[in-house]
Design a protein around this motif. Structure first.
Motif, PDB file in Angstrom:
ATOM      1  N   ILE A 112      -0.002  11.490   7.209  1.00  0.00           N
ATOM      2  CA  ILE A 112      -1.363  11.846   7.616  1.00  0.00           C
ATOM      3  C   ILE A 112      -2.318  10.655   7.656  1.00  0.00           C
ATOM      4  N   ASN A 113      -1.924   9.510   7.129  1.00  0.00           N
ATOM      5  CA  ASN A 113      -2.799   8.330   7.202  1.00  0.00           C
ATOM      6  C   ASN A 113      -2.433   7.501   8.427  1.00  0.00           C
ATOM      7  N   ASN A 114      -3.456   6.986   9.118  1.00  0.00           N
ATOM      8  CA  ASN A 114      -3.221   6.105  10.265  1.00  0.00           C
ATOM      9  C   ASN A 114      -2.998   4.670   9.817  1.00  0.00           C
ATOM     10  N   ASP A 115      -3.806   4.243   8.865  1.00  0.00           N
ATOM     11  CA  ASP A 115      -3.703   2.885   8.325  1.00  0.00           C
ATOM     12  C   ASP A 115      -3.115   2.957   6.928  1.00  0.00           C
ATOM     13  N   VAL A 156       5.542   4.238  -1.334  1.00  0.00           N
ATOM     14  CA  VAL A 156       5.019   2.880  -1.509  1.00  0.00           C
ATOM     15  C   VAL A 156       5.615   2.002  -0.417  1.00  0.00           C
ATOM     16  N   ILE A 157       4.786   1.149   0.181  1.00  0.00           N
ATOM     17  CA  ILE A 157       5.248   0.172   1.160  1.00  0.00           C
ATOM     18  C   ILE A 157       5.159  -1.197   0.502  1.00  0.00           C
ATOM     19  N   TYR A 158       6.292  -1.889   0.461  1.00  0.00           N
ATOM     20  CA  TYR A 158       6.366  -3.190  -0.189  1.00  0.00           C
ATOM     21  C   TYR A 158       6.123  -4.321   0.807  1.00  0.00           C
ATOM     22  N   GLU A 159       5.948  -5.524   0.311  1.00  0.00           N
ATOM     23  CA  GLU A 159       5.586  -6.703   1.101  1.00  0.00           C
ATOM     24  C   GLU A 159       6.463  -6.924   2.331  1.00  0.00           C
ATOM     25  N   PHE A 160       7.758  -6.712   2.222  1.00  0.00           N
ATOM     26  CA  PHE A 160       8.662  -7.001   3.335  1.00  0.00           C
ATOM     27  C   PHE A 160       8.940  -5.758   4.180  1.00  0.00           C
ATOM     28  N   GLY A 161       8.107  -4.732   4.045  1.00  0.00           N
ATOM     29  CA  GLY A 161       8.247  -3.536   4.857  1.00  0.00           C
ATOM     30  C   GLY A 161       9.167  -2.480   4.280  1.00  0.00           C
ATOM     31  N   CYS A 162       9.775  -2.755   3.132  1.00  0.00           N
ATOM     32  CA  CYS A 162      10.641  -1.758   2.495  1.00  0.00           C
ATOM     33  C   CYS A 162       9.772  -0.605   1.989  1.00  0.00           C
ATOM     34  N   GLY A 200       0.821  -1.201   0.000  1.00  0.00           N
ATOM     35  CA  GLY A 200       0.000   0.000   0.000  1.00  0.00           C
ATOM     36  C   GLY A 200       0.858   1.255   0.000  1.00  0.00           C
ATOM     37  N   TYR A 201       0.267   2.343   0.484  1.00  0.00           N
ATOM     38  CA  TYR A 201       0.907   3.658   0.425  1.00  0.00           C
ATOM     39  C   TYR A 201       0.811   4.375   1.768  1.00  0.00           C
ATOM     40  N   ASN A 202       1.787   5.246   2.029  1.00  0.00           N
ATOM     41  CA  ASN A 202       1.703   6.215   3.107  1.00  0.00           C
ATOM     42  C   ASN A 202       1.645   7.590   2.458  1.00  0.00           C
ATOM     43  N   ILE A 203       0.778   8.442   2.974  1.00  0.00           N
ATOM     44  CA  ILE A 203       0.534   9.776   2.424  1.00  0.00           C
ATOM     45  C   ILE A 203       1.110  10.817   3.389  1.00  0.00           C
ATOM     46  N   PHE A 204       1.831  11.800   2.832  1.00  0.00           N
ATOM     47  CA  PHE A 204       2.453  12.836   3.642  1.00  0.00           C
ATOM     48  C   PHE A 204       1.979  14.217   3.206  1.00  0.00           C
ATOM     49  N   ARG A 205       1.653  15.067   4.183  1.00  0.00           N
ATOM     50  CA  ARG A 205       1.333  16.470   3.935  1.00  0.00           C
ATOM     51  C   ARG A 205       2.380  17.300   4.650  1.00  0.00           C
ATOM     52  N   ASN A 206       3.097  18.116   3.877  1.00  0.00           N
ATOM     53  CA  ASN A 206       4.139  18.980   4.446  1.00  0.00           C
ATOM     54  C   ASN A 206       5.151  18.185   5.276  1.00  0.00           C
ATOM     55  N   GLY A 207       5.476  16.979   4.794  1.00  0.00           N
ATOM     56  CA  GLY A 207       6.500  16.156   5.434  1.00  0.00           C
ATOM     57  C   GLY A 207       6.034  15.276   6.570  1.00  0.00           C
ATOM     58  N   THR A 237      -4.613   1.464   0.653  1.00  0.00           N
ATOM     59  CA  THR A 237      -4.505   0.411  -0.359  1.00  0.00           C
ATOM     60  C   THR A 237      -5.165   0.791  -1.676  1.00  0.00           C
ATOM     61  N   GLU A 238      -5.872   1.921  -1.692  1.00  0.00           N
ATOM     62  CA  GLU A 238      -6.484   2.405  -2.932  1.00  0.00           C
ATOM     63  C   GLU A 238      -5.617   3.496  -3.534  1.00  0.00           C
ATOM     64  N   LYS A 239      -5.862   3.819  -4.796  1.00  0.00           N
ATOM     65  CA  LYS A 239      -5.068   4.842  -5.474  1.00  0.00           C
ATOM     66  C   LYS A 239      -5.675   6.234  -5.315  1.00  0.00           C
ATOM     67  N   LYS A 240      -6.467   6.418  -4.266  1.00  0.00           N
ATOM     68  CA  LYS A 240      -6.991   7.743  -3.965  1.00  0.00           C
ATOM     69  C   LYS A 240      -7.035   7.901  -2.447  1.00  0.00           C
ATOM     70  N   TYR A 241      -6.962   9.161  -2.021  1.00  0.00           N
ATOM     71  CA  TYR A 241      -6.996   9.462  -0.592  1.00  0.00           C
ATOM     72  C   TYR A 241      -7.559  10.865  -0.433  1.00  0.00           C
ATOM     73  N   ILE A 242      -8.487  11.051   0.475  1.00  0.00           N
ATOM     74  CA  ILE A 242      -9.056  12.369   0.727  1.00  0.00           C
ATOM     75  C   ILE A 242      -8.539  12.858   2.069  1.00  0.00           C
ATOM     76  N   ASP A 243      -7.848  13.992   2.032  1.00  0.00           N
ATOM     77  CA  ASP A 243      -7.338  14.621   3.243  1.00  0.00           C
ATOM     78  C   ASP A 243      -8.479  15.431   3.836  1.00  0.00           C
ATOM     79  N   ARG A 244      -9.018  14.979   4.945  1.00  0.00           N
ATOM     80  CA  ARG A 244     -10.196  15.608   5.546  1.00  0.00           C
ATOM     81  C   ARG A 244      -9.858  16.899   6.300  1.00  0.00           C
ATOM     82  N   ILE A 245      -8.587  17.092   6.688  1.00  0.00           N
ATOM     83  CA  ILE A 245      -8.209  18.274   7.465  1.00  0.00           C
ATOM     84  C   ILE A 245      -6.952  18.903   6.858  1.00  0.00           C
ATOM     85  N   PRO A 246      -7.049  19.476   5.659  1.00  0.00           N
ATOM     86  CA  PRO A 246      -5.842  19.986   5.018  1.00  0.00           C
ATOM     87  C   PRO A 246      -5.320  21.294   5.589  1.00  0.00           C
TER      88      PRO A 246
END
Length: 75
Positions: free
Chosen positions: A13-16, A39-45, A3-10, A19-28
């Motif tokens: 911002i995601n807790n979990d 991107v987070i790969y299978e072995f944690g890389c 899946g993915y981790n999303i970053f705002r200003n470094g 796994t989808e190719k979209k994300y809505i930042d509710r508190i920008p």
């Protein structure tokens, strides 16, 4: 790929893992926001940061999703 981790200003911002190719930042917040993705790969890389998407928010209640972020895959 797990899946993915999303970053705002470094800061992540995601807790979990996203796994989808979209994300809505509710508190920008107001003003210029800079988003990147890793991107987070299978072995944690983790990938390097994606290209940065800059979004100017003048009304946080009307924010459209950002599309077209790209990341580099390093083997």
């Amino acid at each position: 790929m797990k899946g993915y981790n999303i970053f705002r200003n470094g800061k992540q911002i995601n807790n979990d893992l996203v796994t989808e190719k979209k994300y809505i930042d509710r508190i920008p917040g107001m003003g210029m926001q800079k988003y990147t993705v890793k991107v987070i790969y299978e072995f944690g890389c983790e990938s390097y940061d994606s290209d940065t998407a800059e979004v100017f928010v003048n009304n946080p209640e009307i924010v459209k999703p950002v599309a077209g972020l790209k990341t580099k895959v390093i083997n």
